[in-house]
Design a protein around this motif. Sequence first.
Motif, PDB file in Angstrom:
ATOM      1  N   GLU A 195       8.775  13.357   1.298  1.00  0.00           N
ATOM      2  CA  GLU A 195       7.995  13.543   0.417  1.00  0.00           C
ATOM      3  C   GLU A 195       7.485  11.971  -0.010  1.00  0.00           C
ATOM      4  N   LYS A 196       6.249  11.623   0.733  1.00  0.00           N
ATOM      5  CA  LYS A 196       5.986  10.152   0.434  1.00  0.00           C
ATOM      6  C   LYS A 196       5.673   9.690  -1.061  1.00  0.00           C
ATOM      7  N   ALA A 197       6.155   8.676  -1.457  1.00  0.00           N
ATOM      8  CA  ALA A 197       5.999   8.019  -2.736  1.00  0.00           C
ATOM      9  C   ALA A 197       4.423   7.758  -2.970  1.00  0.00           C
ATOM     10  N   VAL A 198       4.239   8.237  -4.169  1.00  0.00           N
ATOM     11  CA  VAL A 198       2.767   7.753  -4.563  1.00  0.00           C
ATOM     12  C   VAL A 198       2.276   6.597  -4.668  1.00  0.00           C
ATOM     13  N   GLY A 199       1.048   6.386  -4.051  1.00  0.00           N
ATOM     14  CA  GLY A 199       0.619   4.925  -4.185  1.00  0.00           C
ATOM     15  C   GLY A 199       1.063   4.235  -2.807  1.00  0.00           C
ATOM     16  N   ALA A 200       0.376   3.117  -2.459  1.00  0.00           N
ATOM     17  CA  ALA A 200       0.707   2.446  -1.059  1.00  0.00           C
ATOM     18  C   ALA A 200       1.463   1.215  -1.065  1.00  0.00           C
ATOM     19  N   LYS A 201       1.989   0.946  -2.380  1.00  0.00           N
ATOM     20  CA  LYS A 201       2.907  -0.289  -2.606  1.00  0.00           C
ATOM     21  C   LYS A 201       4.053  -0.186  -1.742  1.00  0.00           C
ATOM     22  N   LEU A 202       4.369  -1.494  -1.404  1.00  0.00           N
ATOM     23  CA  LEU A 202       5.767  -1.609  -0.809  1.00  0.00           C
ATOM     24  C   LEU A 202       6.797  -1.396  -1.846  1.00  0.00           C
ATOM     25  N   ASP A 203       7.982  -0.853  -1.279  1.00  0.00           N
ATOM     26  CA  ASP A 203       9.187  -0.823  -2.086  1.00  0.00           C
ATOM     27  C   ASP A 203       9.522  -2.052  -2.581  1.00  0.00           C
ATOM     28  N   ILE A 204      10.292  -2.104  -3.815  1.00  0.00           N
ATOM     29  CA  ILE A 204      10.273  -3.255  -4.480  1.00  0.00           C
ATOM     30  C   ILE A 204      11.074  -4.287  -3.825  1.00  0.00           C
ATOM     31  N   THR A 205      12.066  -3.574  -3.075  1.00  0.00           N
ATOM     32  CA  THR A 205      13.041  -4.517  -2.122  1.00  0.00           C
ATOM     33  C   THR A 205      12.178  -5.256  -0.955  1.00  0.00           C
ATOM     34  N   ALA A 207       8.875  -6.003  -1.453  1.00  0.00           N
ATOM     35  CA  ALA A 207       7.696  -6.921  -1.883  1.00  0.00           C
ATOM     36  C   ALA A 207       7.948  -8.268  -1.968  1.00  0.00           C
ATOM     37  N   ASP A 208       7.024  -9.147  -1.875  1.00  0.00           N
ATOM     38  CA  ASP A 208       7.097 -10.531  -2.090  1.00  0.00           C
ATOM     39  C   ASP A 208       6.931 -10.956  -3.539  1.00  0.00           C
ATOM     40  N   ILE A 209       6.233 -10.047  -4.226  1.00  0.00           N
ATOM     41  CA  ILE A 209       6.113 -10.257  -5.523  1.00  0.00           C
ATOM     42  C   ILE A 209       6.245  -8.846  -6.393  1.00  0.00           C
ATOM     43  N   VAL A 210       7.356  -8.952  -7.328  1.00  0.00           N
ATOM     44  CA  VAL A 210       7.395  -7.832  -8.127  1.00  0.00           C
ATOM     45  C   VAL A 210       7.091  -8.377  -9.451  1.00  0.00           C
ATOM     46  N   VAL A 237       5.586  -2.683  -8.540  1.00  0.00           N
ATOM     47  CA  VAL A 237       5.869  -2.486  -9.994  1.00  0.00           C
ATOM     48  C   VAL A 237       7.405  -2.176 -10.062  1.00  0.00           C
ATOM     49  N   GLY A 238       8.122  -2.850 -10.800  1.00  0.00           N
ATOM     50  CA  GLY A 238       9.703  -2.418 -11.015  1.00  0.00           C
ATOM     51  C   GLY A 238       9.832  -2.186 -12.429  1.00  0.00           C
ATOM     52  N   THR A 239      11.111  -1.811 -12.995  1.00  0.00           N
ATOM     53  CA  THR A 239      11.419  -1.510 -14.218  1.00  0.00           C
ATOM     54  C   THR A 239      12.983  -1.634 -14.513  1.00  0.00           C
ATOM     55  N   THR A 240      13.190  -1.168 -15.790  1.00  0.00           N
ATOM     56  CA  THR A 240      14.425  -1.289 -16.089  1.00  0.00           C
ATOM     57  C   THR A 240      15.056   0.156 -16.162  1.00  0.00           C
ATOM     58  N   ARG A 241      16.226   0.467 -16.218  1.00  0.00           N
ATOM     59  CA  ARG A 241      17.186   1.517 -16.732  1.00  0.00           C
ATOM     60  C   ARG A 241      16.303   2.258 -17.868  1.00  0.00           C
ATOM     61  N   ALA A 242      16.084   1.334 -18.817  1.00  0.00           N
ATOM     62  CA  ALA A 242      15.669   2.117 -20.032  1.00  0.00           C
ATOM     63  C   ALA A 242      14.372   3.061 -19.966  1.00  0.00           C
ATOM     64  N   THR A 243      13.624   2.419 -19.230  1.00  0.00           N
ATOM     65  CA  THR A 243      12.199   3.247 -19.008  1.00  0.00           C
ATOM     66  C   THR A 243      12.426   4.399 -17.945  1.00  0.00           C
TER      67      THR A 243
END
Lengths: 329, 257
Positions: A195-205, A207-210, A237-243
């Motif tokens: 199941e491919k992740a939506v969006g074409a972005k690199l994984d946060i691990t 990516a040069d910029i998060v 795009v990254g996030t916290t556990r809260a979201t």
Amino acid sequence: MSNDIWVLAEHQEGKVKKIIFELLSAGIDFSKKTGQEVAVLLLGSGLEEATKSLTPFADKIYLMDAPSFTPYTSDAYLASIASLIKEHQPSIFLGGATSTGKDLFPRLAMHLQTGYAPDCTGLSMGEDGKLIARRPLFGGKAFAEMAFSEARPQMATVRNNAFLVNENPDRSAKVISVPPHIDPSLLKKKVTGFEKAVGAKLDITEADIVVAAGRGIKAPENFKIIEDLADALNASVGTTRATVDEGWRDLKDQIGKSGKNISAKLYMAFGISGAIHHVLGIGTCKTVVAVDTDPNALVFNYADYGIAGDLFQIVPALTEELKRVLSSE
Amino acid sequence: MEIYVLVKQVPDPEAIVKVKSDAELEIENKYFTSFFDEIAVEAGLKLKEKFGGKVTVLTVDNRRVDALRRGISMGADDAVQIADPALEGSDQFAIARTLSAYLKDKPFDLILTGRQAMDDDAGIVGPAVAECLGIPHVHSIIGLEVDDQKREAKVIREVENGRENLACPLPALFTCQKGLNTPRIPLVMNVMKAMKAQIKKVDLTSLGLGQSDVSPYIKIEKYVPPPKRPPVKMIKEDFPENVKTLVKLLREEAKVI
Ligand SMILES: Cc1cc2nc3c(=O)[nH]c(=O)nc-3n(C[C@H](O)[C@H](O)[C@H](O)COP(=O)(O)OP(=O)(O)OC[C@H]3O[C@@H](n4cnc5c(N)ncnc54)[C@H](O)[C@@H]3O)c2cc1C
Ligand SMILES: Nc1ncnc2c1ncn2[C@@H]1O[C@H](COP(=O)(O)O)[C@@H](O)[C@H]1O
């Protein structure tokens, strides 16, 4: 004993991952000191593009072309790589600290009865060809310099952005085709779907910029402004556990102790308080920016640049300013 | 189903950890059962509730059995501590060989571990145990369904660009990642009971292992404090000048964009 430095070349849709070029660049640096050769291990099928991009970065490419290497399973990889390693006895075997590296390397090391240092942030080489691997412990509250027993190869997986990619690697690899060692009775696991992740972005691990937002973003639809900022910077795009726990964002984008460790060149946190569980995941980022309405938020203790302000005002303006500046180049 | 869960008691992520010298860390005495290990226990208990059988929690630790008690209070049936002075200073590979020596003649269908222990963040022990036992493993699963009749597990593994579904014959070992489940909070009554529960203790000799079987493959040469970030530069100007200044600093000072 060949004494070479080997790197497992991970690739996706024909493209070799950046960390692999980093590792090969480090290998070339080491080889200048020690005279070792740098070799790449390339497994899969339809590998012309990957071979071409790797040729300037190594002295040898061991090529194993077989359909059972795609998609990756440790079952298929392990036997083939282990027999090649036993035959040539490299001194060092490196890979990216990726989902594949973390699945394969510990098992392979046990199989070969040799040492493996996981998820490293740096490597250095002694005059004697002994590798020292630097890795975070306790989520980065301390680091350890790891040494290996006499067994070879010395194995390690390394996080993104540990080394600069050599702009002028200046090697020209000889391609050596090797028959794969695949015993069908050892192929126990089967990949049944993807199941491919939506969006074409690199994984946060990777990516040069998060850029990331936490609970301060207030509602899932508000992530739109963060996505826009990410687009302007070609960032993920990254996030916290809260979201994530609120169900606003996907678990795969969670940064921190129970999520992912990122090693971006630039990390920007918006509306993130800076709980220890979160900031443990950003310890090896180069530059950190934090924006939070609370001037006493903990996150500022971990940032290089801070703005005490409202993210809903700052993020859209930042996107516009970046677009203006970056397009005028 | 016979399920074994490998658990470890580790410093809480909030515990203060300091590099005291090249050879020593100072760790605040604040421990918990490694976060991912509780997820593994929960996964085992869910399968037991569905198929019957037994969940055993297992730890290699000379001092702490709290992770075993946590497992029992959550609902594990049995707990085993492997302890031996020879294990002092061992690495993850030695731990894996020790655990495998205990497990090798047990009637297991499934072995569950955490994705990584929250102290060393290594992720070695699970895959290494699977290798020693000659069973398949999948690392970092976020979905698990077992077909007891077919003796097969369907698992979901997290990878960089999506989620991969795998079918894996049992017996197998899986390392568990957040997202697989939410561990239950044990009832106070069960916590009390777990405090008094009998814990089996096993040493290396009884597993047929000697000192040379637990010699490390990797060792820590030196502890190093984390690189210090320079103090934060707060941008004090009003909006929108602060945004312009930030972009300028990122380009000209940090040189990251
Ligand atoms: C075992 C364990 C593991 C954990 N693992 C993780 C993990 O891996 N990753 C993780 O992130 N957390 C993890 N946590 C949770 C962590 O402790 C925090 O609860 C969490 O990181 C808080 O997320 P947050 O910063 O989004 O939310 P909050 O702490 O609620 O912070 C929100 C911030 O937004 C600010 N804000 C509000 N409005 C605005 C605005 N308009 N503009 C700008 N700022 C605004 C507030 O001032 C506040 O600082 C873990 C916890 C435990 C116990
Ligand atoms: N000493 C130990 N005793 C029992 N299980 C362990 C031990 N160390 C590690 N494990 C298990 O292996 C997983 C990975 O640990 P590690 O390889 O140390 O990151 C942990 O989440 C536990 O499930």
